[in-house]
Design an enzyme around this catalytic site. Structure first.
Site, PDB file in Angstrom:
ATOM      1  N   ARG A  90      -4.212  60.530  45.702  1.00  0.00           N
ATOM      2  CA  ARG A  90      -4.932  59.303  46.042  1.00  0.00           C
ATOM      3  C   ARG A  90      -5.884  58.910  44.920  1.00  0.00           C
ATOM      4  O   ARG A  90      -6.013  57.722  44.592  1.00  0.00           O
ATOM      5  CB  ARG A  90      -5.722  59.506  47.342  1.00  0.00           C
ATOM      6  CG  ARG A  90      -6.602  58.319  47.701  1.00  0.00           C
ATOM      7  CD  ARG A  90      -7.392  58.561  48.978  1.00  0.00           C
ATOM      8  NE  ARG A  90      -8.228  57.408  49.288  1.00  0.00           N
ATOM      9  CZ  ARG A  90      -8.920  57.272  50.406  1.00  0.00           C
ATOM     10  NH1 ARG A  90      -8.887  58.228  51.320  1.00  0.00           N
ATOM     11  NH2 ARG A  90      -9.651  56.195  50.626  1.00  0.00           N
ATOM     12  N   ASN A 144      -0.573  55.821  56.116  1.00  0.00           N
ATOM     13  CA  ASN A 144      -0.552  54.638  55.255  1.00  0.00           C
ATOM     14  C   ASN A 144       0.483  54.751  54.152  1.00  0.00           C
ATOM     15  O   ASN A 144       0.813  55.850  53.721  1.00  0.00           O
ATOM     16  CB  ASN A 144      -1.940  54.443  54.627  1.00  0.00           C
ATOM     17  CG  ASN A 144      -2.927  53.812  55.584  1.00  0.00           C
ATOM     18  OD1 ASN A 144      -2.581  52.915  56.328  1.00  0.00           O
ATOM     19  ND2 ASN A 144      -4.164  54.277  55.560  1.00  0.00           N
ATOM     20  N   CYS A 164      -3.053  51.331  63.581  1.00  0.00           N
ATOM     21  CA  CYS A 164      -4.160  51.207  62.631  1.00  0.00           C
ATOM     22  C   CYS A 164      -5.442  51.062  63.440  1.00  0.00           C
ATOM     23  O   CYS A 164      -5.422  50.565  64.565  1.00  0.00           O
ATOM     24  CB  CYS A 164      -3.962  49.995  61.729  1.00  0.00           C
ATOM     25  SG  CYS A 164      -5.268  49.753  60.503  1.00  0.00           S
ATOM     26  N   HIS A 194      -3.366  45.859  57.331  1.00  0.00           N
ATOM     27  CA  HIS A 194      -4.363  45.688  56.263  1.00  0.00           C
ATOM     28  C   HIS A 194      -4.309  44.294  55.641  1.00  0.00           C
ATOM     29  O   HIS A 194      -4.738  44.098  54.505  1.00  0.00           O
ATOM     30  CB  HIS A 194      -4.216  46.774  55.189  1.00  0.00           C
ATOM     31  CG  HIS A 194      -4.641  48.121  55.672  1.00  0.00           C
ATOM     32  ND1 HIS A 194      -4.667  49.249  54.853  1.00  0.00           N
ATOM     33  CD2 HIS A 194      -5.063  48.552  56.895  1.00  0.00           C
ATOM     34  CE1 HIS A 194      -5.088  50.284  55.553  1.00  0.00           C
ATOM     35  NE2 HIS A 194      -5.331  49.888  56.790  1.00  0.00           N
ATOM     36  N   TYR A 241      -9.801  44.474  54.051  1.00  0.00           N
ATOM     37  CA  TYR A 241      -8.840  44.563  52.953  1.00  0.00           C
ATOM     38  C   TYR A 241      -8.545  43.215  52.303  1.00  0.00           C
ATOM     39  O   TYR A 241      -7.979  43.167  51.207  1.00  0.00           O
ATOM     40  CB  TYR A 241      -7.535  45.207  53.444  1.00  0.00           C
ATOM     41  CG  TYR A 241      -7.721  46.642  53.844  1.00  0.00           C
ATOM     42  CD1 TYR A 241      -7.571  47.673  52.923  1.00  0.00           C
ATOM     43  CD2 TYR A 241      -8.085  46.988  55.143  1.00  0.00           C
ATOM     44  CE1 TYR A 241      -7.767  48.995  53.278  1.00  0.00           C
ATOM     45  CE2 TYR A 241      -8.291  48.303  55.516  1.00  0.00           C
ATOM     46  CZ  TYR A 241      -8.130  49.304  54.568  1.00  0.00           C
ATOM     47  OH  TYR A 241      -8.348  50.613  54.924  1.00  0.00           O
TER      48      TYR A 241
END
Length: 418
Positions: A90, A144, A164, A194, A241
């Site tokens: 990540r 995700n 989510c 998102h 987002y």
């Protein structure tokens, strides 16, 4: 009722376990299996999970295992919350795109594509093993990028619904501002995972969004990290987002001068795991709120209960479009209120998307289709096309540079890229 959590060694898991313990009347779990290859983390999380159950008087058993097939065997539902490559991968997703002047983020842009490429093959393998050994089990995906992962599962014929916590977070936040219970609040929550907007906030059928924006505009905008005048002009509440799209260049500059979110989370996880090791700890620590995933447990319990108990509740989930938005293909995955029962999730009737939102939704859906093709079939050309199609990239030279960097940073996870 048996539930299996794949990625059960996550520091998120005590949030989920706390929900199972508190809401046992809604979802009576007799056996909870936490599955994770990281034995050290799994033992710490499993120990805390057992203590949480014991403190709250829950009679269910908590089992930990690194054996996926044993863990999912006989499960009524399998929850996926895995992270291929961990926080180290990540961290790369959030940094190398910045070198190209693009947002570095784990669910959108080039970083989100990298995560999808690593994740989709692993999730499809897990799902196939669930189908072979336990074909009636539901798969609930919290992994995700939820939209792409859920689309992968559904396109391969699996019994799956994506989840989510953005919508339930808004519901809880708005309820507190309005002085009502969360159950009294329903959202006109529309878009993609998102990439959503709250077009209405209804209490007893009355839209309270104008009141919320009138009285709490500054606080709401601050939570979104968006200018208050922009939120006021839109007249809706976009998800956090959307700032990656509405303020892309400003966000890039911000990210260049601060530690990555992955670095922050890694430090939090170390502290949380030290806390989980304390045999006296028997509740989720307050620090866990900083980890993210707020209200995940409530959302997961509600979704699993509706699927397994055939309740027909309306919940915000990720599911097939099936004509909901006429400008999208039926097999696109959207995030909207849906009726959830033993047959799955069927989108509720929602009014058409306004052009300001529909254009971006169509654009990102096209990217997600190309991203899924790259994740399933591999190939640098497919990666390039997906990046070129992404509204946060869209230029040949940048798409090619991002492709090269993505493949270089992910060879360990992509056999076809070596």
């Amino acid at each position: 009722m048996k539930l299996a959590v794949v990625g059960g060694g996550s520091t998120y898991t005590p949030e989920l376990v706390d929900g199972f313990a508190r809401l046992r009347d809604t979802l009576p779990v007799s056996e909870l299996v936490l599955v994770d290859p990281a034995a050290g983390r799994l033992n710490l999380v499993g120990g805390l999970a057992r203590r949480i159950f014991a403190k709250q008087g829950h009679a269910g058993r908590v089992i930990t295992t690194s054996d996926l097939d044993a863990g999912i065997d006989g499960a009524d539902a399998v929850l996926l919350q895995l992270r291929v490559g961990g926080q180290a991968a990540r961290n790369e997703d959030e940094t190398w795109p910045l070198e190209c002047g693009c947002v570095g983020q784990e669910t959108t842009g080039a970083g989100g594509l990298a995560k999808a490429l690593r994740t989709v093959p692993v999730v499809l393998d897990i799902a196939e093993r669930v189908r072979r050994g336990n074909p009636d089990a539901w798969i609930i995906d919290f992994t995700n990028p939820v939209g792409i992962v859920t689309r992968a599962l559904l396109s391969h014929g699996h019994k799956a619904v994506g989840l989510c916590n953005v919508a339930i977070g808004f519901q809880r936040r708005f309820a507190a501002l309005l002085g009502v219970t969360p159950e009294e609040v329903s959202l006109d929550h529309v878009g993609l995972n998102h990439l959503t907007w709250e077009r209405a906030v209804r209490v007893n059928g009355e839209d309270m969004l104008p009141q919320l924006l009138g009285k709490h505009l500054t606080d709401i905008a601050d939570d979104l990290h968006l200018p208050a005048d922009v939120v006021q002009q839109l007249g809706v509440v976009p998800s956090y987002y959307l700032r990656y799209y509405y303020q892309h260049d400003a966000v890039v500059q911000e990210l260049l001068h601060k530690p990555s979110r992955a670095a922050e989370v890694a430090a939090l996880e170390k502290e949380l795991l030290d806390m989980y090791a304390d045999p006296q700890l028997d509740e989720k620590p307050a620090l866990l709120e900083k980890r993210g995933g707020a209200y995940y447990s409530e959302a997961a319990v509600a979704l699993a209960s509706s699927l397994l108990n055939d309740t027909g509740d309306v919940q915000v989930v990720n599911t097939l479009n099936n004509g909901t938005f006429s400008f999208l293909a039926d097999d696109a995955v959207i995030e909207v209120p849906a009726t959830v029962n033993a047959q799955g999730a069927q989108p509720a009737a929602v009014s058409p998307l306004e052009p300001l939102y529909a254009g971006l939704v169509a654009h990102v859906t096209a990217y997600e289709d190309l991203a899924l093709q790259a994740a399933v079939h591999g190939g640098a050309d497919r990666v390039f096309r997906a990046l070129l199609a992404h509204p946060l990239v869209g230029q040949i030279s940048i798409a090619q540079e991002l492709t090269d960097k993505l493949l270089a940073h992910n060879k360990a996870y992509l056999p076809w890229a070596r």
